[in-house]
Scaffold this active site. Sequence first.
Site, PDB file in Angstrom:
ATOM      1  N   GLU A  36      40.352  34.767  40.317  1.00  0.00           N
ATOM      2  CA  GLU A  36      39.313  35.335  41.199  1.00  0.00           C
ATOM      3  C   GLU A  36      38.060  35.694  40.400  1.00  0.00           C
ATOM      4  O   GLU A  36      36.934  35.545  40.879  1.00  0.00           O
ATOM      5  CB  GLU A  36      39.855  36.569  41.924  1.00  0.00           C
ATOM      6  CG  GLU A  36      40.869  36.206  43.003  1.00  0.00           C
ATOM      7  CD  GLU A  36      41.501  37.435  43.621  1.00  0.00           C
ATOM      8  OE1 GLU A  36      42.145  38.211  42.874  1.00  0.00           O
ATOM      9  OE2 GLU A  36      41.364  37.625  44.842  1.00  0.00           O
TER      10      GLU A  36
ATOM     11  N   ALA B 276      45.736  40.711  37.813  1.00  0.00           N
ATOM     12  CA  ALA B 276      45.673  42.170  37.795  1.00  0.00           C
ATOM     13  C   ALA B 276      46.875  42.683  37.005  1.00  0.00           C
ATOM     14  O   ALA B 276      47.846  41.961  36.794  1.00  0.00           O
ATOM     15  CB  ALA B 276      45.713  42.686  39.228  1.00  0.00           C
TER      16      ALA B 276
ATOM     17  N   GLU C 111      50.136  35.390  43.570  1.00  0.00           N
ATOM     18  CA  GLU C 111      50.321  36.659  44.296  1.00  0.00           C
ATOM     19  C   GLU C 111      51.428  36.576  45.337  1.00  0.00           C
ATOM     20  O   GLU C 111      52.212  37.512  45.515  1.00  0.00           O
ATOM     21  CB  GLU C 111      49.007  37.071  44.990  1.00  0.00           C
ATOM     22  CG  GLU C 111      47.969  37.687  44.064  1.00  0.00           C
ATOM     23  CD  GLU C 111      47.035  36.659  43.460  1.00  0.00           C
ATOM     24  OE1 GLU C 111      47.384  35.454  43.434  1.00  0.00           O
ATOM     25  OE2 GLU C 111      45.949  37.059  42.999  1.00  0.00           O
TER      26      GLU C 111
ATOM     27  N   GLY D 156      44.077  37.581  39.985  1.00  0.00           N
ATOM     28  CA  GLY D 156      42.782  38.221  39.768  1.00  0.00           C
ATOM     29  C   GLY D 156      41.980  37.533  38.673  1.00  0.00           C
ATOM     30  O   GLY D 156      40.747  37.576  38.685  1.00  0.00           O
TER      31      GLY D 156
END
Length: 693
Positions: free
Chosen positions: A104, A62, A124, A101
Amino acid sequence: MSQIVTLERRGDIEIITIDNPPVNVFSHAVRAALMDAFDEADASDSRAIVLRCAGRTYVAGADITEFGKPPQEPLLPDLLNRIENCSKPVIAALHGTALGGGLESAIASHYRIAVPDARLGFPEVLLGLLPGAGGTQRVPRLMGVEVALDFILAGKPISADAALASGLIDRIAAGNLLEAALAYAQELADNGAVPRCSSKLPIDLDSVAENFFEQKRAAVARKTRGVPAPQRIIDCVEAATKLDFRQGSAFEREKFVELMNSPESAGLRHVFFAERQASKIEGIARNTPLRPVNSVGIIGAGTMGGGIAMNFANAGIAVTLLELNTEALDRGIGICRKNYQRSAAKGRFTPEQVEHFMGLISGTTSYEDLTDVDLVIEAVFEDPQIKYEVFRKLDAVCKPGAILASNTSYQDIDAIAAVTSRAQDVLGMHFFSPANVMKLLEVVRGEKTADDVLATVMKLAKKIRKVAVLSRVGYGFIGNRMLGGYFREAQMLLLEGATPSQVDGAMQSFGMAMGPLAVGDLAGLDIGYKARQALPDRPDHPATHVADQLVEMGRLGQKTGAGYYRYDAETRKRLVDPEVEALIRAEAGRLAIEPRTFSDEEIVARVIYPLINEGARVLEEGIAQRASDIDIVYIYGYGFPAHRGGPMFYADTVGAKAVYDRICEFRDTLRADDWQPAPLLEKLAADNGRFNS
Ligand code: 3H9
């Protein structure tokens, strides 16, 4: 459609390419464009979709700069659910680093292929966060609960091979990634493969040991004091074993937002950007041509010189260590070997690697052997005359353009440069002890240091895995200069009624790796003692009275088995020593200081606020380029807790006005000379400003 995401048809297959340099993060613009691209690709008559990235890496996560700001739709979890809900197979093609992300998105895709040198991970936790776009729910379904939890908690990327072995990816690409992904997609389409949704896979509960989550919680609590993310990660993975995917995802989102808004994550995110910012020098272009550094000479094969040498050998750079005689040289090289063997025993290196590194370290007693090296680092005693002598010799023998660095912790780099005929090539490279372990490198810019010398050394620091921070010349540079008040107040607190373990305990609860008095014992109390004795007009400050007496009693710290504490001869465990407490009380009595009690909060303010105050002076004098550089110095060089963001970020968290007011209170009630607020702090307090803008 925007250029940041493109859609291209190749036969039966749609290719969606993300092109958001430098590391293809899922910014809002990328998310929005991807939503459109998937809608279009899903609606077309194609038979499969390949998701890939242009540039140096697959999505690195992200966009961290968006955290803490109002969320903008589409949110990442919604986008990834959209990808998973495609009616035809989606194949993620991974190269570089598929992180957070990014990873993911790969596991929300139906099939995964990666190049052999791809790295996959969930960093993260290092940002005080958890994978918040379905990662904690999908990964246990793919890898198994226990493996998945360890993988997410570790924060470390794994290789493509390891990812394949653990079920995270399906294939490793031979040759060109796009072609391999297209062939895989075609094969799936031809075989009638359907979308394979990770979220719909069953969770294997049978392989989860009884009390697994409780045991993990206890183990993690011991290691991660003060940072909530690891516990929340455990909560989320446990939720995956109890709730369905939709409920589990809602739980994960709630915990993610909670962590994103936590001060710990704010501190860690600040450190992420501060570290990258620190390598940039105002006024020096990023593309400044660099000098080649393929060989290094080190003067002095003591603990410091040997440790420095290991950094270069680890990076594959040949090192020549210079000592006065062969005995000292052999001892120094022997220390390097011992350090390597210790690391090998812990499994960090193979015996072959140890031999390879040692093969890169050679020794000499002659300056003539340094004529061809690209960089020399002087690491001899902190005696200016000896240093001048070394630099005169280097000036005489080194080739033109060689970079000449001093590892001094305090001395004036300009005075050292002045004894040479090439001040433009001279700078400070201040390593921290143990030099093969500590990540910080203070790069000290002399008045005449050339831009390309600075740019070269900043880049070289990255190669030897150091975090470099630029400092101007000044006593103690950034880090050591700020320590004065920190130790002074820790020592004054003792006279005012706190015990050593109370002071150290409060600082450790705050998050410091070690309390100041334990640090004194570790470093050796005689070091400060000798430095004080050497001062011509030695000022008498009550803060040093106890330390002076300890040294005079032969209590030099850990090395003599006693200092502020007593140390168990076998276990080296720190023990409270009533003798020291009696000595402190006797000295306080002599100084007529009434003992009183302290809260942890007051101890922290007394010890940390002088750091902030001196940091403000370091900034206003231009010794440091920016407040975040000071934060990096303290986190990587002095054990300041990263989740507090460093002393200057911590000051911003508390508020400049609150810090200023407290310092004024200390000035008025304690010692006016020691507690004069820095003008910059006063200004920020008045303007409601921040150190880190
Ligand atoms: C996440 O994904 C949460 C999700 O689970 C859930 C969401 C709902 N954002 O390091 P470099 C910038 S959390 C913004 O020098 P390298 C970086 O600041 C995220 N910016 O390159 C730098 O900018 P500048 C999980 C980012 O080759 C430039 O890119 N992901 C981000 O040495 C180059 O970076 C991570 O934590 C980002 N995510 O290393 C991965 N990443 O040029 C964090 C980088 O202005 N990133 N930038 O100084 C990394 O670990 C490294 O950057 C990487 C490349 C290994 C990718």
